[in-house]
Design a protein around this motif. Structure first.
Motif, short mmCIF file in Angstrom:
data_model
loop_
_atom_site.label_atom_id
_atom_site.label_comp_id
_atom_site.label_asym_id
_atom_site.label_seq_id
_atom_site.Cartn_x
_atom_site.Cartn_y
_atom_site.Cartn_z
N VAL A 293 26.01 41.69 53.61
CA VAL A 293 25.75 42.39 52.19
C VAL A 293 27.10 41.89 51.51
N ARG A 294 28.22 42.24 52.10
CA ARG A 294 29.53 41.75 51.49
C ARG A 294 29.47 40.47 50.98
N LYS A 295 28.89 39.50 51.68
CA LYS A 295 28.62 37.98 51.40
C LYS A 295 27.86 37.94 50.21
N ALA A 296 26.85 38.63 50.23
CA ALA A 296 25.98 38.63 48.97
C ALA A 296 26.65 38.88 47.79
N VAL A 297 27.92 39.84 47.94
CA VAL A 297 28.55 40.33 46.45
C VAL A 297 29.26 39.07 46.30
N GLN A 298 29.89 38.49 47.21
CA GLN A 298 30.95 37.42 47.07
C GLN A 298 30.25 36.29 46.35
N PHE A 299 28.99 35.96 46.95
CA PHE A 299 28.21 34.92 46.30
C PHE A 299 27.69 35.07 45.13
N ALA A 300 27.45 36.43 44.56
CA ALA A 300 26.92 36.70 43.38
C ALA A 300 27.79 36.55 42.28
N LEU A 301 29.04 36.74 42.33
CA LEU A 301 30.17 37.11 41.28
C LEU A 301 30.55 35.59 40.80
N SER A 302 31.02 35.66 39.43
CA SER A 302 31.60 34.75 38.71
C SER A 302 32.99 35.04 38.36
N GLU A 303 33.90 34.69 39.23
CA GLU A 303 35.22 35.23 38.99
C GLU A 303 36.01 34.70 37.65
N SER A 304 35.42 33.55 37.25
CA SER A 304 36.01 32.96 36.12
C SER A 304 35.72 33.66 34.84
N GLU A 474 34.43 36.72 55.99
CA GLU A 474 34.03 38.08 56.34
C GLU A 474 34.09 38.97 54.93
N ALA A 475 34.66 38.42 54.01
CA ALA A 475 34.61 39.40 52.82
C ALA A 475 35.01 40.61 52.67
N PRO A 476 36.26 41.09 53.09
CA PRO A 476 36.58 42.36 53.11
C PRO A 476 36.78 42.72 51.49
N ILE A 477 37.32 41.79 50.83
CA ILE A 477 37.68 41.87 49.62
C ILE A 477 37.03 40.55 48.91
N VAL A 478 36.91 40.27 47.43
CA VAL A 478 37.01 39.34 46.48
C VAL A 478 37.95 39.33 45.88
N LYS A 479 39.22 38.27 46.19
CA LYS A 479 40.23 37.91 45.15
C LYS A 479 39.51 37.18 43.84
N ILE A 480 39.89 37.94 42.71
CA ILE A 480 39.21 37.54 41.46
C ILE A 480 40.04 36.31 40.87
N GLY A 481 41.34 36.15 40.81
CA GLY A 481 41.82 35.03 40.37
C GLY A 481 43.64 35.52 40.18
N ASP A 482 44.41 35.10 39.67
CA ASP A 482 45.73 35.26 39.27
C ASP A 482 45.86 35.73 37.77
N PHE A 483 46.92 36.81 37.69
CA PHE A 483 47.12 36.89 36.22
C PHE A 483 48.66 37.23 36.03
N SER A 484 48.85 37.51 34.75
CA SER A 484 50.15 37.71 34.32
C SER A 484 50.05 39.06 33.55
N ALA A 485 51.21 39.70 33.95
CA ALA A 485 51.23 41.30 33.35
C ALA A 485 52.15 41.50 32.23
N LEU A 486 51.82 42.29 31.25
CA LEU A 486 52.28 42.43 30.01
C LEU A 486 52.87 43.92 30.01
N SER A 487 54.07 44.19 29.58
CA SER A 487 54.56 45.19 29.22
C SER A 487 55.36 45.24 28.05
N ALA A 488 56.07 46.29 27.56
CA ALA A 488 56.87 46.34 26.27
C ALA A 488 58.03 47.08 26.51
N LYS A 489 59.37 46.54 25.97
CA LYS A 489 60.54 47.47 25.98
C LYS A 489 61.34 47.48 24.66
N SER A 490 61.99 48.72 24.28
CA SER A 490 62.70 48.64 23.17
C SER A 490 63.71 47.67 23.34
#
Length: 511
Positions: A293-304, A474-490
């Motif tokens: 069932v975890r594999k079903a989740v993995q195959f179903a998703l469009s990470e892009s 075994e799909a304990p997780i699905v890695k979705i991709g890489d991302f950049s993190a945004l914050s703000a400072k004075s």
């Protein structure tokens, strides 16, 4: 007895305006408000592996080791890196002299022994190594010896990490749950008003390491009088506070607001290739305890599609299924092909059929809007999962509730979270069978044990390839991709170095 980041290139920050040659040097004084994604579920750094607890807690508590700007382990409360026996089973750690806790008492080896024993039982990462430790003992007032059943090369990195952290507490204050918030850090707790603020003030008895700042290591200078961590769960409110200059620092902002922040009274701070969002699956209880069932989740998703919905512009994300991006020694494509960005509803349905399930398979997704990109990804994931035959129920809660709820395997199937890219694979908490998600198979245990048992870098890379293959298979997780993190400072906040867990020692306000 006690008495009365080179990772820098990967985590490159947006260049901030430099202080000109005529600028005044650092001066003590000032109060800053730091807008966080919400209220920490606890102030006990051992009891939680969440970023918000690590971010706040690192100012109050300290570990024996930490990481320098290249993500090498470096001493913090320890005098030096540990001495390791030739067979890799005995670690001897010398402690710094003259360290005091916020209550004025001196730190010694009895505190360290008590704290590490508490860490083995309370912290998920402590539990990860606990079966391998036969003894933790003080050999004198400033020396601690850790004895292992077998070599475990990630031990110094685990002792250095600030999530599920091996912080050092007074030996008299080892209650579970933690009763006293007393550490050795540069700032101490003055007041906590839940859902309003956590007020930290300078600890005048703090003893910094010598030298210059070096990542999380080196000198920790206390310029600010006070740091107030203010929970602001709504990302739009954090954005508006950043734009108006209400906050000295605002954490975890939607990346599509970059230009709006730039046009306001704050400076955008971007950590490129900061980390990876993931779908975490409950491998212990419910429908996802069945790998098919975890594999079903993995195959179903469009990470892009999930990444596009969450981050918009490709300058803020990368479609990449490997657990580490280019530039890391751990980079491998092992197991990725055929298991990432598949978006094949029929293939997913075939896996459900193998599991003896038909249409309308119930699936509970737990998410929060405090990290807005989590919520957007969950929305896209839900639609793809419905196409594959799942009947999706999405529970949207505040982050503190989510952190509590995921401890109960009966209450969820999937939740959305994220992690920075970590310098040591053993720090990835899905590799600990006791961590939330509870991935624990004979193959995974054998592969992770092999990774951790050798200190040879080339051999460890080979073992990591096998671990990644199993994560994909075994799909304990699905890695979705890489991302950049945004914050703000004075613009007035000087000396700040962008990092996965923002730190406010060595930071000062321009007068």
């Amino acid at each position: 007895m006690r008495r009365a980041l080179s990772l820098t290139a990967v985590l490159a920050a947006l260049l901030l305006p430099a202080i000109g040659p005529a600028a005044a040097g650092p001066e003590k004084g000032g109060v800053i408000d730091v807008a966080t994604i919400g209220e920490p579920p606890t102030l006990d750094p051992m009891a939680s592996a969440t970023d918000i607890v690590g971010m706040v807690g690192q100012h109050i508590f300290e570990t024996l080791f930490t990481f320098d700007h290249n993500w090498n382990v470096t001493p913090l409360l320890a005098e030096a890196l540990p001495t390791v026996s030739p067979d890799g089973k005995i670690y001897e750690i010398k402690l710094r002299q003259g360290i005091t806790f916020h209550d004025g008492s001196a730190m010694d080896s009895a505190d360290v022994v008590a704290s590490l024993k508490r860490w083995l039982t309370v912290a998920s990462r402590g539990q990860q190594v606990a079966p391998l430790i036969t003894d933790i003992a003080a050999t004198d007032a400033l020396t601690v010896r850790i004895t292992l059943k077998q070599p475990y090369s990630p031990l110094p990195a685990l002792l250095a990490f600030n999530n599920s952290a091996a912080v050092i507490l007074p030996s008299e204050d080892q209650d579970v749950p933690l009763r006293q918030v007393i550490g050795t850090g540069p700032y101490k707790l003055k007041e906590r008003k839940p859902d309003q603020y956590i007020q930290l003030v300078r600890f005048e008895g703090y003893r910094s390491r010598d030298g210059e700042p070096d990542g999380y290591g080196g000198a920790r200078k206390q310029y600010l009088d006070e740091i107030r961590f203010v929970p602001v769960p709504d990302p739009n409110t954090r954005i508006e506070g950043a734009v108006s200059g209400q906050f000295a620092y605002a954490d975890s902002l939607p990346v599509e607001q970059f230009d709006k922040i730039k046009a306001g009274k704050s400076e955008p701070v971007l950590l490129e290739h900061f980390g990876w969002p993931m779908i975490r699956m409950n491998a212990k209880q419910g429908v996802l305890a069945d790998m098919r069932v975890r594999k079903a989740v993995q195959f179903a998703l469009s990470e892009s599609d999930m990444l596009a919905a969450a981050f918009g512009d490709t300058k803020f994300y990368a479609v990449d299924g490997a657990m580490y991006p280019e530039g890391y020694p751990w980079r491998t494509d092992a197991g990725v092909e055929g298991n990432y960005d598949v978006a094949d509803a029929e293939k997913a349905k075939a896996e459900l059929k193998k599991a003896g399930l038909g249409e309308e398979v119930p699936l509970r997704i737990l998410t929060s809007r405090q990290y807005e990109f989590h919520y957007k990804m969950a929305q896209v994931a839900a639609e793809y999962l419905k196409l594959a035959g799942f009947k999706v129920k999405m529970d949207v809660v505040d982050w503190a509730t989510l952190v509590q709820q995921i401890q109960n395997p009966a209450s969820w199937d999937i939740f959305i979270t994220h992690s920075p890219f970590l310098p040591e694979p053993a720090l990835i908490n899905i590799l600990a069978p006791a961590s939330v998600g509870w991935w624990d198979t004979p193959d995974s245990r054998a592969a992770v044990d092999a990774l951790n048992a050798t200190s040879d870098p080339a051999e460890r890379v080979k073992h990591w390839q096998r671990v990644q293959e199993l994560i994909m298979a075994e799909a304990p997780i699905v890695k979705i991709g890489d991302f950049s993190a945004l914050s703000a400072k004075s613009p007035k906040l000087k000396g700040f170095e962008p990092s996965p867990w923002p730190a406010f020692w060595n930071v000062y306000l321009e007068q």
